[in-house]
Design an enzyme around this catalytic site. Structure first.
Site, PDB file in Angstrom:
ATOM      1  N   GLY A  93      -0.395  -2.295   6.357  1.00 22.82           N
ATOM      2  CA  GLY A  93      -0.272  -3.543   7.101  1.00 22.82           C
ATOM      3  C   GLY A  93      -1.519  -4.385   6.934  1.00 22.82           C
ATOM      4  N   THR A 143       0.834  -1.206   0.000  1.00 23.39           N
ATOM      5  CA  THR A 143       0.000   0.000   0.000  1.00 23.39           C
ATOM      6  C   THR A 143       0.867   1.254   0.000  1.00 23.39           C
ATOM      7  OG1 THR A 143      -1.838  -1.073   1.086  1.00 23.39           O
ATOM      8  CG2 THR A 143      -1.582   1.248   1.560  1.00 23.39           C
ATOM      9  N   ARG A 155     -14.138  -7.266  -0.362  1.00 24.44           N
ATOM     10  CA  ARG A 155     -13.384  -7.029   0.883  1.00 24.44           C
ATOM     11  C   ARG A 155     -12.834  -5.593   0.899  1.00 24.44           C
ATOM     12  NH1 ARG A 155      -7.835  -5.442   2.209  1.00 24.44           N
ATOM     13  NH2 ARG A 155      -7.438  -6.139   4.325  1.00 24.44           N
ATOM     14  N   VAL A 156     -12.985  -4.915   1.996  1.00 27.79           N
ATOM     15  CA  VAL A 156     -12.433  -3.576   2.135  1.00 27.79           C
ATOM     16  C   VAL A 156     -11.482  -3.583   3.320  1.00 27.79           C
ATOM     17  CG1 VAL A 156     -12.964  -1.150   2.593  1.00 27.79           C
ATOM     18  CG2 VAL A 156     -14.496  -2.494   1.149  1.00 27.79           C
ATOM     19  N   GLY A 157     -10.289  -3.018   3.141  1.00 28.91           N
ATOM     20  CA  GLY A 157      -9.299  -2.972   4.217  1.00 28.91           C
ATOM     21  C   GLY A 157      -9.370  -1.679   5.005  1.00 28.91           C
ATOM     22  N   ASP A 158      -8.291  -1.372   5.672  1.00 28.12           N
ATOM     23  CA  ASP A 158      -8.248  -0.173   6.525  1.00 28.12           C
ATOM     24  C   ASP A 158      -7.987   1.113   5.740  1.00 28.12           C
ATOM     25  OD1 ASP A 158      -5.640  -1.315   6.011  1.00 28.12           O
ATOM     26  OD2 ASP A 158      -4.817   0.214   7.339  1.00 28.12           O
TER      27      ASP A 158
HETATM   28  N1  ASP Z   1      -3.586  -2.228   4.643  1.00 30.72           N
HETATM   29  C1  ASP Z   1      -3.848  -2.764   3.337  1.00 30.72           C
HETATM   30  C2  ASP Z   1      -5.110  -3.594   3.366  1.00 30.72           C
HETATM   31  O1  ASP Z   1      -5.294  -4.355   4.293  1.00 30.72           O
HETATM   32  C3  ASP Z   1      -2.757  -3.638   2.834  1.00 30.72           C
HETATM   33  C4  ASP Z   1      -1.412  -2.972   2.756  1.00 30.72           C
HETATM   34  O2  ASP Z   1      -1.081  -2.167   3.631  1.00 30.72           O
HETATM   35  O3  ASP Z   1      -0.666  -3.274   1.816  1.00 30.72           O
HETATM   36  O4  ASP Z   1      -5.867  -3.513   2.441  1.00 30.72           O
END
Ligand code: ASP
Length: 313
Positions: A231, A179, A207-210
């Protein structure tokens, strides 16, 4: 009166990034990409531009580089597609914009800014975000633009191992989070933060991340600091990482460095959340904090030399 200052920091992901697995050529390519991105942001700040513009410019530069898991080079979902998340926030008025699960947008960070500035909302997802993008005059970039051989190989590995991997490389236990993000303080005393990602390799569609979640992956508030995370997103959401750093400063009067250390190296570690963050406070102090083996990162400030680094030591 406070001394005039500007600061900017960027990340290109954290994770299992080991010196002995990197070729000199690859290392150079990463460092060049990080340098180009941070200078794109710094040039704006130097000319008294806004933190918001600097953050956007740095992220666009990283999104356009296939080395990182955002824009070109975004990872594949289980269905062999690309679904991207991004968010941006300004610290002066807490305005924020985010997009989740978007496809075929070359620079998701630009779309998140449009959501902030041209809609009544903070977050748009999927089809609604696509319709909004069309209305805002965004072009739709073909799937082939986002394809990279390396990400496709990672996807094939993850599918074969039946694992949802985090921008992993070769084996699923070698985790990397590619990211991208940026945080900045401008000469007007305003903070801004932004984050952009393709998410996790082989993730379930939807799916959605942070990264697009204000308070989890991204947060900016002139009262204290601006944060962008990278992360294992699920843990960063549960720990409300970016806002937690802000809260430790706001309510416990901790320094930026101490707040970041507690959240990343104690609280996240306790729940098994691997990754890191970049942060800048209202005085221009910078923190590049991670609990993984490495984090692609760079920082520079009016009174601080350019730093470009990858590994822990
Ligand atoms: N934080 C991102 C996610 O979980 C992944 C990443 O940091 O590469 O979507």
């Amino acid at each position: 009166m406070q001394k005039e200052n500007y600061s900017i920091a960027i990340h290109g992901g954290a994770g299992t990034i080991l010196r002995n697995e990197m070729t000199a050529e690859k290392e150079l390519a990463y460092k060049e990409a990080l340098t180009a991105a941070i200078l794109a942001g710094e040039n704006i700040l130097k000319q008294r531009g806004t933190a918001l513009d600097a953050v956007e410019a740095a992220i666009i530069s990283l999104e356009n580089n296939p080395l990182f898991n955002a824009g070109k080079g975004a990872v594949f979902t289980h269905d062999e597609t690309h679904e991207m998340d991004a968010s941006i926030m300004r610290g002066d008025n807490l305005m924020a914009g985010a997009v989740a699960g978007i496809k075929n947008i070359k620079n998701p960070i630009q779309l998140s800014r449009k959501v902030m500035e041209n809609s009544e909302h903070v977050m748009l997802c999927g089809e609604g975000a696509a319709t909004f993008a069309k209305k805002m005059g965004f072009e739709f970039t073909p799937d082939s633009y986002f394809y990279t051989e390396q990400r496709h190989a990672q996807w094939q590995n993850a599918v074969a191992e039946n694992k949802i991997a985090l921008d992993h490389n070769i084996k699923t236990d070698e985790k990397k989070f590619g990211t991208v993000g940026a945080v900045a303080l401008d000469m007007h005393g305003n903070l801004a933060a932004g984050t952009s990602t393709g998410g996790m390799t082989n993730k379930q569609f939807g799916r959605v991340g942070d990264s697009p979640i204000i308070g989890a992956g991204t947060y900016a508030n002139n009262a204290q600091c601006a944060i962008s995370c990278t992360g294992h997103g699920e843990f960063f959401i549960k720990a409300v990482v970016a806002y937690d750093v802000f809260c430790l400063m706001e309510y416990k009067q901790l320094s930026l460095e101490e707040a970041c250390r507690i959240v990343v190296k104690e609280k996240l570690v306790k729940i098994g959340g691997e990754g890191g963050l970049i942060a800048v406070d209202k005085f221009g102090n910078i923190s590049l904090c991670f609990n993984s083996d490495g984090m692609y990162r760079a920082s520079v400030a009016m009174h601080q030399e350019l730093l470009v680094a990858i590994y822990k030591d």
